[in-house]
Structure formats: structure tokens, C-alpha cells
Design a protein around this motif. Structure first.
Motif, PDB file in Angstrom:
ATOM      1  N   ARG A 212      33.308  49.191  37.621  1.00 18.00           N
ATOM      2  CA  ARG A 212      34.423  48.784  38.478  1.00 18.00           C
ATOM      3  C   ARG A 212      34.908  49.971  39.301  1.00 18.00           C
ATOM      4  NH1 ARG A 212      35.408  43.159  38.666  1.00 18.00           N
ATOM      5  NH2 ARG A 212      34.241  42.348  36.869  1.00 18.00           N
ATOM      6  N   GLN A 216      40.484  48.964  40.875  1.00 18.42           N
ATOM      7  CA  GLN A 216      40.462  47.759  40.038  1.00 18.42           C
ATOM      8  C   GLN A 216      40.973  48.046  38.631  1.00 18.42           C
ATOM      9  OE1 GLN A 216      36.318  46.798  40.568  1.00 18.42           O
ATOM     10  NE2 GLN A 216      36.740  45.242  42.130  1.00 18.42           N
ATOM     11  N   ASN A 242      40.084  44.783  45.724  1.00 13.31           N
ATOM     12  CA  ASN A 242      41.288  44.830  44.885  1.00 13.31           C
ATOM     13  C   ASN A 242      41.651  43.470  44.313  1.00 13.31           C
ATOM     14  OD1 ASN A 242      41.483  47.550  45.414  1.00 13.31           O
ATOM     15  ND2 ASN A 242      43.157  47.357  46.884  1.00 13.31           N
ATOM     16  N   VAL A 245      39.848  41.264  40.153  1.00 18.59           N
ATOM     17  CA  VAL A 245      40.402  41.866  38.934  1.00 18.59           C
ATOM     18  C   VAL A 245      40.698  40.832  37.844  1.00 18.59           C
ATOM     19  CG1 VAL A 245      41.360  43.944  40.010  1.00 18.59           C
ATOM     20  CG2 VAL A 245      42.666  41.813  40.069  1.00 18.59           C
TER      21      VAL A 245
END
Length: 276
Positions: A212, A216, A242, A245
Motif C-alpha cells: 500500500r 493509505q 486515497n 482504503v
């Protein structure tokens, strides 16, 4: 702490007044009025964001409103926040001006931007804005525990959120605990430290292991704490990234490691140094 597995898909929470708020929002602080702001909001809505956070002091409400109308997303699907600039006198009058700039009939959340002049003087005007339907929920920003306590002593309609700088590096445990006791939701602005936190090697290590981005990981930390989180970007790929998540979770060990990055000593204050 919320169980990571059960929290992975959680996208909203119910505020103390019964209204529902999406946990992920786009912040538009420091984005100039005009095409840059409009693009950021349109890209966010296209990427699945359903929460946009602006303010009178940002001077970009018109752009937010244009982007919302142009997006094709129905107004009732977007949680819209603006904030009262406490250099003015009457929150009720000012929210009407905000509604005109935004081109909407109401905002979902109206916040006192900071406690200039004291924590209580503007609340009557905030309550009038709420009573007249200009704002479905009302809250505050940059209020510490003492200021919240003073406000609760006089409020007929209590604030349902406190929007503050919050991240693993600004883990204000005292403020979070007090807000949880009063059923006030913390909204985390600058969760990425305006970019400063993205280069931290400990954050990067967790991000690398999980495949990631550091952003994140920082956003996910806030979500697993049940916080509303407001990352800001003007780059389409970062706005889209963004938002990705809700399909992974941090372990308890990850959360503890991130908790340990706090530089505030677990303060109950909202600001290390007030700017007003």
C-alpha cells in the motif's frame, strides 16, 4: 479500538444527532477557487467520495458548488460541510451566504472554524442555522477539551463533531477520550501532515509490507479508530488512491506501532499553538 476485520468495509458512522456521515472526505483547504478546486472535487466524486469539506475562509465554496452540480451525483448523496469564519459576527447570516455560493439549500454540517473570541459566543447563531434548516448538523473545529466543556454547559443543541489536526503523529488521546465520552466525533484534518508524514520510514515500512501507499496506511489508521478523515489532494491519481482504503486492514501490531509515533504526548489540546 475497532476490530480491523469488522472495520474493513465500514464507510460511515451515525452522529449523536442521528445523521450519518461518511468517514472518508475530501478536504479542499488551500485549493484556490477555480478550475483546480473544481477538478479535485469532480475527481473525488467520480472516485466514490461522498463527503466534501470546505469553509468560508477557504474562499472556494463557489467552485465546490459548481463541481457538485457538474458531477451528476445527486445532492442528497453527498455530505457537504462548510465552516463559519469567526471573524464575522453572525453564523446564521454567514451560512446563508455560503448556501448561495455553494448553490444548495442546506449543508449537512456547519462548523465553527476555530474558537476566536471564546468558545461559546457564536453558538446561538449556529443553533439558529440548525433550527432553520440551513445546517442539518452543527459542530466545531480546533476546540480543546476545556473549550468543549464550556460549550456543552450552554448548548441546547450540542456539537456533534470536533474537526482537528489528527494522525498517528498528532494522536491527541486526551481530546479523543473526552470527545468519545460526549459522543462527539473527531474529524481528522491534515491526516498526512500536509505530506510531511509520508516520508516516515516506519509508515513506509508498514506500507511496503502491505503493498500500500504511506497515505493509505495513515488514512486507514484513522478509519480503524472510527474517525472521520479528510485527506486533501489536487492530483487525480492521489485522490483515487486515497479512496482505496476499504479493502484492507491494519493489524493490532501495525496500529500500536503507528500509535507510538505520537508527538503530542497524548494531549487534550486541539492546537499546539493557536494562530488566531
Amino acid at each position: 479500538m475497532t476490530d480491523p476485520a469488522s472495520a474493513a468495509d465500514r464507510r460511515s458512522r451515525v452522529l449523536a444527532d442521528g445523521n450519518e456521515i461518511p468517514l472518508l472526505g475530501l478536504g479542499v483547504w488551500q485549493i484556490p477557487d477555480g478550475r483546480e478546486c473544481e477538478d479535485a472535487v469532480r475527481w473525488a466524486l467520480a472516485a466514490g467520495y461522498r463527503h466534501i469539506d470546505t469553509a468560508q475562509a477557504y474562499r472556494n465554496e463557489r467552485s465546490v458548488g459548481r463541481a457538485l452540480r457538474d458531477s451528476g451525483v445527486p445532492r442528497d448523496e453527498v455530505f457537504l460541510t462548510t465552516k463559519f469564519f469567526p471573524g464575522h459576527r453572525d453564523p446564521e447570516q454567514e451560512v446563508q451566504r455560503s448556501l448561495e455560493r455553494l448553490g444548495v439549500d442546506f449543508v449537512d454540517l456547519y462548523i465553527i472554524h476555530w474558537p476566536q473570541g471564546g468558545p461559546t459566543w457564536a453558538w446561538d447563531g449556529m443553533q439558529r442555522a440548525h433550527e432553520r434548516g440551513y445546517a442539518r448538523s452543527i459542530g466545531v473545529s480546533n476546540f480543546d477539551v476545556a473549550e468543549l466543556s464550556s460549550l456543552f454547559e450552554v448548548a441546547e443543541v450540542p456539537p456533534v463533531v470536533d474537526q482537528v489536526q489528527f494522525s498517528p503523529f498528532e494522536f491527541r488521546r486526551g481530546l479523543l477520550s473526552a470527545c468519545e465520552q460526549r459522543d462527539v466525533a473527531i474529524e481528522a484534518y491534515s491526516p498526512l501532515g500536509t505530506g510531511r508524514h509520508l516520508g516516515d520510514r516506519r509508515v513506509a515500512g508498514i506500507a511496503d509490507r502491505l503493498g500500500r501507499t504511506p497515505a493509505q496506511v495513515l488514512i486507514r489508521w484513522a478509519l480503524q479508530r472510527g474517525l472521520v478523515v479528510l485527506p486533501k489532494s489536487t492530483h487525480r491519481e492521489r485522490i483515487e488512491s486515497n479512496a482505496q482504503v476499504f479493502d484492507f486492514a491494519l493489524t493490532d501490531e501495525d496500529m500500536a506501532a503507528l500509535d507510538g509515533l505520537d508527538r503530542t504526548g497524548g494531549t487534550d489540546r486541539a492546537q499546539e499553538n493557536a494562530w488566531w
